[in-house]
Design a protein around this motif. Structure first.
Motif, mmCIF file in Angstrom:
data_model
loop_
_atom_site.group_PDB
_atom_site.id
_atom_site.type_symbol
_atom_site.label_atom_id
_atom_site.label_comp_id
_atom_site.label_asym_id
_atom_site.label_seq_id
_atom_site.Cartn_x
_atom_site.Cartn_y
_atom_site.Cartn_z
ATOM 1 N N ALA A 31 46.388 39.763 43.191
ATOM 2 C CA ALA A 31 47.513 40.133 44.065
ATOM 3 C C ALA A 31 48.831 39.585 43.535
ATOM 4 O O ALA A 31 49.892 40.184 43.744
ATOM 5 N N ALA A 32 48.766 38.452 42.825
ATOM 6 C CA ALA A 32 49.988 37.792 42.361
ATOM 7 C C ALA A 32 50.785 38.655 41.398
ATOM 8 O O ALA A 32 52.002 38.489 41.277
ATOM 9 N N ILE A 33 50.133 39.624 40.733
ATOM 10 C CA ILE A 33 50.906 40.438 39.767
ATOM 11 C C ILE A 33 51.883 41.369 40.486
ATOM 12 O O ILE A 33 52.748 41.959 39.863
ATOM 13 N N LEU A 34 51.738 41.479 41.799
ATOM 14 C CA LEU A 34 52.642 42.369 42.548
ATOM 15 C C LEU A 34 54.056 41.797 42.672
ATOM 16 O O LEU A 34 55.002 42.536 42.958
ATOM 17 N N THR A 35 54.198 40.503 42.435
ATOM 18 C CA THR A 35 55.545 39.941 42.546
ATOM 19 C C THR A 35 56.406 40.379 41.370
ATOM 20 O O THR A 35 55.902 40.596 40.268
ATOM 21 N N ASP A 36 57.717 40.499 41.615
ATOM 22 C CA ASP A 36 58.641 40.794 40.517
ATOM 23 C C ASP A 36 59.146 39.489 39.902
ATOM 24 O O ASP A 36 59.917 39.505 38.947
ATOM 25 N N ASP A 37 58.734 38.370 40.478
ATOM 26 C CA ASP A 37 59.210 37.071 40.004
ATOM 27 C C ASP A 37 58.007 36.243 39.551
ATOM 28 O O ASP A 37 57.322 36.606 38.608
ATOM 29 N N GLU A 38 57.715 35.136 40.248
ATOM 30 C CA GLU A 38 56.499 34.392 39.922
ATOM 31 C C GLU A 38 55.865 33.872 41.207
ATOM 32 O O GLU A 38 56.531 33.708 42.230
ATOM 33 N N ALA A 39 54.570 33.645 41.154
ATOM 34 C CA ALA A 39 53.859 33.167 42.341
ATOM 35 C C ALA A 39 53.142 31.861 41.999
ATOM 36 O O ALA A 39 52.497 31.761 40.954
ATOM 37 N N THR A 40 53.267 30.898 42.905
ATOM 38 C CA THR A 40 52.557 29.635 42.722
ATOM 39 C C THR A 40 51.481 29.551 43.806
ATOM 40 O O THR A 40 51.770 29.736 44.990
ATOM 41 N N ILE A 41 50.259 29.319 43.380
ATOM 42 C CA ILE A 41 49.157 29.220 44.359
ATOM 43 C C ILE A 41 48.495 27.862 44.171
ATOM 44 O O ILE A 41 48.114 27.499 43.048
ATOM 45 N N CYS A 42 48.365 27.112 45.259
ATOM 46 C CA CYS A 42 47.683 25.820 45.127
ATOM 47 C C CYS A 42 46.366 25.836 45.903
ATOM 48 O O CYS A 42 46.079 26.793 46.623
ATOM 49 N N ASN A 43 45.597 24.783 45.699
ATOM 50 C CA ASN A 43 44.237 24.658 46.241
ATOM 51 C C ASN A 43 43.297 25.729 45.648
ATOM 52 O O ASN A 43 42.412 26.242 46.315
ATOM 53 N N ILE A 44 43.533 26.019 44.387
ATOM 54 C CA ILE A 44 42.690 26.968 43.650
ATOM 55 C C ILE A 44 41.395 26.248 43.236
ATOM 56 O O ILE A 44 41.460 25.162 42.664
ATOM 57 N N PRO A 45 40.228 26.808 43.548
ATOM 58 C CA PRO A 45 39.004 26.130 43.112
ATOM 59 C C PRO A 45 38.777 26.282 41.603
ATOM 60 O O PRO A 45 39.062 27.347 41.047
ATOM 61 N N GLU A 46 38.312 25.219 40.977
ATOM 62 C CA GLU A 46 38.018 25.254 39.536
ATOM 63 C C GLU A 46 36.599 25.778 39.366
ATOM 64 O O GLU A 46 35.643 25.008 39.234
ATOM 65 N N ILE A 47 36.475 27.082 39.427
ATOM 66 C CA ILE A 47 35.162 27.717 39.288
ATOM 67 C C ILE A 47 35.263 28.777 38.190
ATOM 68 O O ILE A 47 36.369 29.171 37.825
ATOM 69 N N THR A 48 34.124 29.254 37.713
ATOM 70 C CA THR A 48 34.211 30.163 36.567
ATOM 71 C C THR A 48 34.783 31.525 36.956
ATOM 72 O O THR A 48 35.324 32.218 36.111
ATOM 73 N N ASP A 49 34.702 31.919 38.235
ATOM 74 C CA ASP A 49 35.344 33.173 38.662
ATOM 75 C C ASP A 49 36.869 33.078 38.499
ATOM 76 O O ASP A 49 37.529 34.068 38.154
ATOM 77 N N THR A 50 37.436 31.900 38.762
ATOM 78 C CA THR A 50 38.881 31.698 38.561
ATOM 79 C C THR A 50 39.210 31.871 37.081
ATOM 80 O O THR A 50 40.171 32.558 36.714
ATOM 81 N N ASP A 51 38.390 31.263 36.212
ATOM 82 C CA ASP A 51 38.631 31.371 34.761
ATOM 83 C C ASP A 51 38.604 32.835 34.327
ATOM 84 O O ASP A 51 39.455 33.283 33.565
ATOM 85 N N ALA A 52 37.614 33.590 34.843
ATOM 86 C CA ALA A 52 37.449 34.984 34.418
ATOM 87 C C ALA A 52 38.680 35.815 34.817
ATOM 88 O O ALA A 52 39.137 36.663 34.043
ATOM 89 N N LEU A 53 39.229 35.557 35.999
ATOM 90 C CA LEU A 53 40.407 36.325 36.438
ATOM 91 C C LEU A 53 41.650 35.933 35.646
ATOM 92 O O LEU A 53 42.485 36.782 35.326
#
Ligand code: UD1
Length: 418
Positions: A31-53
């Motif tokens: 979803a973050a690619i929808l911004t025309d600027d930049e998006a900061t997301i915190c509390n992201i889990p360090e899991i392999t699905d995050t790495d793949a995305l």
């Protein structure tokens, strides 16, 4: 390949801190690619699905800056390329790039997504939604080419309250012209989290968390800062582990309301719980627990993702329990392994009948999918002796630091490469 060895039968106590929700994160990153600027997301889990995305983001030339549990996504110079089959198949949620790329560039090309083999998992409702917004869909073997001259708001009724379709249509509709209404939308907390993220960027979405979501299209989405909600499935899994082997076992940094259906079932079974504003503590074992019946359902019903670990708890309940799986047609793959560990479970159609209590004894088992793997971890911690679980990559896709978290509360658990 990795395997886990668990020396079970120990009492666990202490605190487990819940990470950010996997099922929200896997939608927020595309979803973050929808911004025309930049998006900061915190509390992201360090899991392999995050790495793949993140790999897919980088493939699309999006700037990704990851720090501990946070990520800054800058799509200003991104390119809309065909997402390769290898990337598409790494995880189910790769399909959120379909909605996000369509919303941003009016074109998305990718392959049928991967993910756990828990059922047929069609994406017809996602595609119907895109079509309603004005897109055309070409399918070449298993490659999807989705494109539109212009996306226009539409009234969309979902035949099934699908989490994935609800989010994907939201992603495609935020920048469409005019108003979109999604009826019979799914109501999961992860959907609310994604809608909040998009609204923080400037989208106009109301009704997320109810059956009717209304989206007024906007031209631009701007910079934003967002926090991932705690993972209710991770929390539920550890609460179940606490009920199996815990004493003064606190599951912290969670939202108890998100697991209300589980808590009700545990109370019915006589599990001794203390429920706080952001924690659940399993005080002391009241074993054997009372048997109960459970039927999986869309939120706020009992989550299918907790059905597999919950079945393990039912092996320790006195009498006959039943689990009826209504969402996925292939979600009892953990059962033969639980029976190898000593459980007494019979499956008929979509219902498992569990006779308990039974003593569980360590043996060798295979994690066939993410939540089946979590169920086997719960069973192995309960069983006496050593259990070896292979294919644990499935588990690492969704549980952040599972070894460290369980070791901290007294489990004897190791992971090694084979
Ligand atoms: C999400 C969760 C998954 C959870 C599931 C149900 C993520 C990344 N995954 O999966 O952990 O088990 O919700 O709570 O959030 N269906 C169709 N056509 C479609 C879409 C779905 O028939 O186009 C059916 C599915 O086969 C299934 C049911 O709808 O029987 C629910 O699926 P859905 O809510 O879409 O699940 P996912 O979003 O894939």
């Amino acid at each position: 390949m990795k395997l886990m060895e668990i020396d079970g039968g120990r009492e666990l106590s202490g605190t487990i801190r819940i990470s950010g929700a996997k099922n929200a994160t896997v939608a927020l990153i595309p979803a973050a690619i929808l911004t025309d600027d930049e998006a900061t997301i915190c509390n992201i889990p360090e899991i392999t699905d995050t790495d793949a995305l993140c790999d897919i983001l980088e493939f699309l030339k999006v700037k990704v800056n990851r720090a501990s549990e946070s990520i800054v996504i800058d799509p200003k110079f991104m390119e809309n390329a065909e997402i390769t089959e290898e990337f598409s198949k790494k995880l189910r949620a790769s399909y959120y790039f379909m909605g996000a790329l369509l919303g941003k560039f009016k074109k998305a090309v990718m392959y049928f997504p991967g993910g756990c083999s828990i059922g047929a998992r069609p994406i017809d409702l996602h595609l119907k939604g895109f079509e309603a917004l004005g897109a055309t869909i070409k399918i070449e073997k298993n490659k999807y080419i989705v494109e539109a001259e212009e996306l226009k708001g539409a009234n969309i009724y979902l035949d099934i309250a699908s989490v994935g379709a609800t989010i994907n249509i939201m992603l495609a509709a935020v920048k469409a012209k005019g108003k979109t209404v999604i009826d019979n939308a799914a109501k999961e907390p992860e959907i609310v989290n994604v809608a909040t993220f998009l609204n923080n960027m400037g989208a106009k979405i109301v009704g997320a968390g109810t059956s009717t979501i209304k989206i007024e299209g906007v031209d631009h989405l701007s910079k934003c800062f967002h926090e991932v909600i705690p993972d209710r499935i991770e929390a539920g899994t550890y609460i179940i582990i606490g009920a199996l082997c815990g004493k003064n076992f606190k599951v912290d940094n969670m939202i108890p309301e998100h697991v209300d259906s589980l808590i009700s079932k545990l109370e019915e079974m006589d599990v001794n719980l203390e429920i706080g504003s952001d924690y659940v503590t399993i005080l002391e074992k009241n074993k054997p627990y009372k048997a109960t019946n459970v039927k999986t359902a869309v939120y706020p019903g009992f989550p299918t993702d907790l059905q597999q670990p919950f079945t393990v708890l039912l092996t320790q309940a006195h009498g006959k329990s039943k689990v009826n799986e209504t969402i996925w047609e292939n979600r009892f793959m953990h059962v033969p392994y639980l029976n190898n560990l000593g459980a007494n479970i019979i499956i008929q159609n979509q219902t498992a009948t569990i006779l308990g209590p039974t003593d569980l004894k360590g043996t060798s088992v295979v994690a066939t999918d993410l939540r089946a793997g979590a169920a086997l971890v719960a069973a192995a911690l309960t069983a006496t002796g050593k259990t070896t679980i292979t294919n644990v990559e499935h588990i690492l896709r969704g549980y952040e630091q599972i070894i460290e978290k369980l070791t901290n509360v007294g489990a004897k658990i190791t992971i090694k490469e084979i």
